[in-house]
Enzyme design. Structure first.
Site, mmCIF file in Angstrom:
data_model
loop_
_atom_site.group_PDB
_atom_site.id
_atom_site.type_symbol
_atom_site.label_atom_id
_atom_site.label_comp_id
_atom_site.label_asym_id
_atom_site.label_seq_id
_atom_site.Cartn_x
_atom_site.Cartn_y
_atom_site.Cartn_z
ATOM 1 N N LYS A 1 -26.885 30.857 29.807
ATOM 2 C CA LYS A 1 -25.518 31.390 29.707
ATOM 3 C C LYS A 1 -25.558 32.806 29.109
ATOM 4 O O LYS A 1 -24.873 33.711 29.585
ATOM 5 C CB LYS A 1 -24.649 30.472 28.847
ATOM 6 C CG LYS A 1 -24.277 29.149 29.513
ATOM 7 C CD LYS A 1 -23.269 29.365 30.626
ATOM 8 C CE LYS A 1 -22.817 28.060 31.277
ATOM 9 N NZ LYS A 1 -21.917 28.305 32.416
ATOM 10 N N TYR B 1 -29.897 25.695 28.301
ATOM 11 C CA TYR B 1 -28.513 25.901 28.742
ATOM 12 C C TYR B 1 -27.915 27.154 28.107
ATOM 13 O O TYR B 1 -27.418 28.057 28.802
ATOM 14 C CB TYR B 1 -27.689 24.662 28.356
ATOM 15 C CG TYR B 1 -26.199 24.804 28.539
ATOM 16 C CD1 TYR B 1 -25.607 24.544 29.770
ATOM 17 C CD2 TYR B 1 -25.380 25.199 27.483
ATOM 18 C CE1 TYR B 1 -24.237 24.677 29.938
ATOM 19 C CE2 TYR B 1 -24.016 25.332 27.644
ATOM 20 C CZ TYR B 1 -23.444 25.062 28.871
ATOM 21 O OH TYR B 1 -22.091 25.199 29.032
HETATM 22 C C1 UD2 Z 1 -20.754 21.232 22.418
HETATM 23 C C2 UD2 Z 1 -20.921 21.171 23.908
HETATM 24 C C3 UD2 Z 1 -22.347 21.364 24.285
HETATM 25 C C4 UD2 Z 1 -22.929 22.599 23.647
HETATM 26 C C5 UD2 Z 1 -22.716 22.534 22.144
HETATM 27 C C6 UD2 Z 1 -23.188 23.811 21.486
HETATM 28 C C7 UD2 Z 1 -19.246 19.667 24.814
HETATM 29 C C8 UD2 Z 1 -19.021 18.340 25.422
HETATM 30 N N1 UD2 Z 1 -20.507 19.898 24.416
HETATM 31 O O1 UD2 Z 1 -21.384 20.131 21.834
HETATM 32 O O2 UD2 Z 1 -22.421 21.495 25.693
HETATM 33 O O3 UD2 Z 1 -22.277 23.732 24.179
HETATM 34 O O4 UD2 Z 1 -21.322 22.396 21.864
HETATM 35 O O5 UD2 Z 1 -23.019 23.742 20.133
HETATM 36 O O6 UD2 Z 1 -18.374 20.501 24.726
HETATM 37 N N2 UD2 Z 1 -19.875 12.679 18.434
HETATM 38 C C9 UD2 Z 1 -19.670 11.452 17.854
HETATM 39 N N3 UD2 Z 1 -19.560 10.342 18.656
HETATM 40 C C10 UD2 Z 1 -19.633 10.416 20.017
HETATM 41 C C11 UD2 Z 1 -19.841 11.691 20.610
HETATM 42 C C12 UD2 Z 1 -19.960 12.801 19.789
HETATM 43 O O7 UD2 Z 1 -19.597 11.323 16.608
HETATM 44 O O8 UD2 Z 1 -19.512 9.378 20.699
HETATM 45 C C13 UD2 Z 1 -19.984 13.854 17.551
HETATM 46 C C14 UD2 Z 1 -21.201 14.701 17.826
HETATM 47 O O9 UD2 Z 1 -22.320 14.222 17.134
HETATM 48 C C15 UD2 Z 1 -20.723 16.056 17.320
HETATM 49 C C16 UD2 Z 1 -19.216 16.049 17.615
HETATM 50 O O10 UD2 Z 1 -18.877 14.689 17.818
HETATM 51 O O11 UD2 Z 1 -20.923 16.178 15.939
HETATM 52 C C17 UD2 Z 1 -18.863 16.833 18.855
HETATM 53 O O12 UD2 Z 1 -19.713 16.401 19.906
HETATM 54 P P1 UD2 Z 1 -19.576 16.935 21.414
HETATM 55 O O13 UD2 Z 1 -20.728 16.380 22.171
HETATM 56 O O14 UD2 Z 1 -18.213 16.672 21.923
HETATM 57 O O15 UD2 Z 1 -19.659 18.508 21.292
HETATM 58 P P2 UD2 Z 1 -20.726 19.458 20.586
HETATM 59 O O16 UD2 Z 1 -19.923 20.437 19.795
HETATM 60 O O17 UD2 Z 1 -21.774 18.734 19.868
#
Ligand code: UD2
Length: 312
Positions: free
Chosen positions: A152, A148
């Site tokens: 991009k 992904y």
């Molecule tokens: C974001 C983007 C992803 C990618 C990534 C690159 C989103 C939704 N995802 O992922 O596409 O671009 O950045 O770094 O924007 N978490 C929990 N519980 C839950 C779900 C998530 O604790 O039920 C935690 C997860 O493990 C992480 C944080 O929350 O530490 C943020 O998770 P996310 O999936 O919203 O976004 P991210 O930054 O991991």
């Protein structure tokens, strides 16, 4: 004459808010979406406007897109249509290539052919990968960690190559963690705030992966829609890559504290092991976009979270 803009991915989370923003400024919009991950309900308000034309199609389908460019003489295009799930890009690399790179390239060439001067492209903070030390500036070397992010980044490179070669105005916006109404909570890989809000509302416990001290640069979709509108319409933008972020880090534990005020009856959060590949801290530097678009994120996080909770 009123200008007409193309928005691909119009029925998506960011797309539908962006369309409404453009219509609200009195502009005409042609919205394209194949409804693969977008939802037509998101466009209910837009479709009531006489200035909006809805086209259900794949943004990479030249048989549909070419006549649209021919007919409308777009003043600019906002390309948001994408394969949006990082895990899906691992499972379906060919589809990821087509939706996240080939389609952007095809659209850029249509822009050149039909004199659509500006192309705003939805890139992602994912291009930075895990290695850079936050805050991420656009000048650091990107290190994509997924198909992904690779697609991009490759699309950014193609569009900026066309900018240098043919004078296309290519604005690549690297969105950080966007949240707000209409973000789909359905998948375990959905944005954490959409999942948390959905579960709190239903009285279910949320799961925190890791210790909750990980931080994100959460930006409201209202701010992102405004940034998109400015990037599309403001005169004199410089082709390049720009972070769309707030420059403020919020930890999941801080998020949970705010939720406790919004949902005092909610059961306590459950904890699980940190997700493989999870980044501990993601934070963007908003300075470049501030200087180019005079753009400043305005929605305070606590307020954005309240808006999300109300919407749900
Ligand atoms: C974001 C983007 C992803 C990618 C990534 C690159 C989103 C939704 N995802 O992922 O596409 O671009 O950045 O770094 O924007 N978490 C929990 N519980 C839950 C779900 C998530 O604790 O039920 C935690 C997860 O493990 C992480 C944080 O929350 O530490 C943020 O998770 P996310 O999936 O919203 O976004 P991210 O930054 O991991």
């Amino acid at each position: 004459m009123t200008q007409t803009f193309l928005v691909t991915g119009a029925a998506g989370f960011i797309g539908s808010h962006s369309v409404e923003g453009l219509l609200g400024r009195g502009l005409r919009v042609v919205g394209v979406d194949n409804l693969r991950t977008g939802h037509l309900e998101n466009l209910a308000a837009a479709r009531a406007s006489p200035d909006f034309e809805w086209v259900q199609a794949d943004a990479g389908d030249e048989a549909v897109m070419r006549p649209l460019f021919q007919r409308h003489q777009f003043a600019g295009a906002l390309h948001l249509a994408a394969l949006v799930s990082v895990p899906e890009s691992f499972r379906e690399p060919a589809l990821n290539y087509r939706l996240n790179l080939a389609t952007a390239d095809a659209l850029a060439r249509l822009c050149l052919e039909f004199d659509c001067k500006r192309l705003v492209f939805a890139s992602s903070a994912a291009v930075y990968g895990a290695t850079a030390t936050p805050p991420n500036r656009e000048s650091v070397m990107p290190q994509p960690q997924s198909p992904y992010a690779a697609a991009k980044l490759a699309a950014e490179v193609m569009l900026l190559g066309y900018a240098a070669s043919y004078g296309l105005e290519a604005v690549c916006l690297r969105y950080f963690n966007v949240y707000g109404p209409r973000q789909d909570p359905a998948s375990p890989y959905s944005g954490v705030l959409s999942i948390f809000t959905d579960r709190f509302r239903r009285g279910l416990p949320v799961t925190v992966y890791g210790d909750g001290e990980q931080t994100r640069d959460f930006i409201s979709v209202r701010d992102v829609a405004r940034a998109n509108g400015e990037a599309l319409t403001r005169p004199g933008v410089v082709s390049g890559r720009y972070n769309v972020c707030t420059g403020r880090a919020v930890s999941l534990n801080q998020v949970l504290a705010l939720y406790r005020e919004l949902f005092p009856q909610a059961p306590p959060a459950e904890h699980a092991a940190a997700r493989i590949g999870d980044i501990q801290h993601s934070l963007g530097d908003p300075d470049l976009l501030r200087r180019m678009l005079a753009f400043e994120a305005e929605v305070p996080f606590a307020q954005g979270l309240r808006e999300l909770a109300r919407w749900v």
